[in-house]
Design a protein around this motif. Sequence first.
Motif, PDB file in Angstrom:
ATOM      1  N   VAL A 106      -0.570   1.911  13.371  1.00  0.00           N
ATOM      2  CA  VAL A 106       0.353   1.856  12.232  1.00  0.00           C
ATOM      3  C   VAL A 106       1.802   1.784  12.695  1.00  0.00           C
ATOM      4  O   VAL A 106       2.591   0.982  12.192  1.00  0.00           O
ATOM      5  CB  VAL A 106       0.139   3.079  11.320  1.00  0.00           C
ATOM      6  N   THR A 224       4.508  10.165   8.207  1.00  0.00           N
ATOM      7  CA  THR A 224       3.210   9.618   8.612  1.00  0.00           C
ATOM      8  C   THR A 224       2.554  10.500   9.668  1.00  0.00           C
ATOM      9  O   THR A 224       1.347  10.784   9.600  1.00  0.00           O
ATOM     10  CB  THR A 224       3.390   8.197   9.164  1.00  0.00           C
ATOM     11  N   GLU A 306      -5.252   4.375   3.560  1.00  0.00           N
ATOM     12  CA  GLU A 306      -4.195   5.381   3.530  1.00  0.00           C
ATOM     13  C   GLU A 306      -4.702   6.793   3.790  1.00  0.00           C
ATOM     14  O   GLU A 306      -4.064   7.569   4.472  1.00  0.00           O
ATOM     15  CB  GLU A 306      -3.468   5.325   2.182  1.00  0.00           C
ATOM     16  N   SER A 338      -4.253  -1.128  -3.509  1.00  0.00           N
ATOM     17  CA  SER A 338      -5.062   0.006  -3.937  1.00  0.00           C
ATOM     18  C   SER A 338      -4.581   0.480  -5.300  1.00  0.00           C
ATOM     19  O   SER A 338      -3.378   0.680  -5.504  1.00  0.00           O
ATOM     20  CB  SER A 338      -4.962   1.148  -2.923  1.00  0.00           C
TER      21      SER A 338
END
Length: 549
Positions: A106, A224, A306, A338
Amino acid sequence: MQIDDPLTETEDVPGAQSLTRGIDLLLLLGRSAPLSFKEIQDHLGLSKGSVHRLLSALRSRRLIRYDRQTRRYAIGATVMSLARGALDRDATVRACQAEMSRLTQVLRVPCCLYVSDDDSVFVLDAADPAGRTVRVWPRLGLLDSPPGQAILAAQPAGRKNEWSADLQRVISKARALGYVAGFGDPLFVAAAVRDGDGTVVGALCCQFDPAGTHPDALHMAGQTIREAARRASHHVGLTQRLNEQVIAPRPDAPFRGTVRDTGRDYVGESPSWCATTGRLWWLDVLAPALRWLDVGNGTNGRILLEGLTGGLALTTDEELLLTGENGLSLFHPGTGLSTPLVDPESHRPENRFNTVGVDAEHCLWTGTMPLDNLEKSGTLYRIRPDLSADIIVSEIYLPKNTVFSQNGRRAYLTEQDPTAGHAVLVAYDLGDDGMPCARHELFVGSDEIGQPAGLAIDAEDCLWVAMRGGWSVIRLDAHGQLLAHVPLPVPMPTALTFGGPDMGSLFVTSTYLRLPPGYNDIAPLSGRLIELRPGVTGLPPVRVKLERP
């Protein structure tokens, strides 16, 4: 030659002088380049005879090795093997691997797992976006490095008076944010990882280039990394419990099937065959990622998700229905969009939804479980096409993999019995309203045969069961009688489904993260997707048909 002394300010133990000297020598070689006899003698301050005896004893156990060309000594194969085995058995390392891999993909930067050692921190494991690269990660100070500060911030506040005012400000900010951002060269962002008891066991830390990283981007990365550390903390509790998994003896019968070239999954789950696209979809729960395989041409891929996602079901449209830590959502594989639907347990952030089954009335059967996978109860729900929810069982342990008989009058799923420590295959008779009216235990797992996990129904209304810890899938009739036993090359199959153009293939997912220590070498195919041809066919999955506003 300047060599850092690993034993500064330590005291010898009376009566253990020879052992202490041997350990000193090992630590010296472990923290330096290969050394000559003279360099070792000068550093330890011992006579030639003493150094010779120590080197001979350590070489006899392969703890050190001698290069005849360079005439230097270095750490030997036995130490490497011990270190490899310790890492393989370490619950923190195993639990954090999925999150480190995900962070590197990511954020496109290296990610390390730091642990503390007195007044310093060092790298226990690392992942790199470039793949398997060799890096040297130096020790950092506990008090003046972001990973060390993240570890301190997650500990009780009892040491606050020992810290400087500057460090107290850093720790207070870290406690508010959930991560530490260090604005140096390079830039570091770190967040603490805890075990199932809440004890700090380390910190995930990513390293950024200061030339191309804006402070705002660094704090976005911090969020994150904080979430990755939170998930890893739940994995630590999971892995600590899964270290207790007992593996049954490997079957003597040969494996007759195909191992698909799709790479390894941390925990493969929820396979589902889509005849429209010719693809098999499944999940890698702890990546977390949506996986797919084109059965015709063998192409495959993954799409990062996610949050932790445990359940997948096909819909009447192109979207897939996913269940996980954020409740139920629709996911479009083509666009990556999503759409949240509903979360019946939004008031219980410690829980997540697990696998999902679809009954004849297009209602979803899905259960919840604690994120840390400890022995706490969840709830089994039946969610209607209009997204209203009925509670089927209010307290149930790890309900998963619900499938239904062809006439729709019986539901099968697996549950965990926390008192007995084994899994149970359960059948529920269903009334005219689709709700359970009677419960039957059909099959109980054991250490000798494995624990029932994933379920599938064939065209003859018989059950196929993935036996976690049992190196196999089995076939049962509607009364739980054993009809067939099919050996696998992996000890921990997780889920299965029928698919393929003729519905004659049985696809089986597996895990390698959940293996007990040492089994990665014994079962190197663990985590791979397996295709069997059992000689019977299955039925296409019932699709979710939502009532859209």
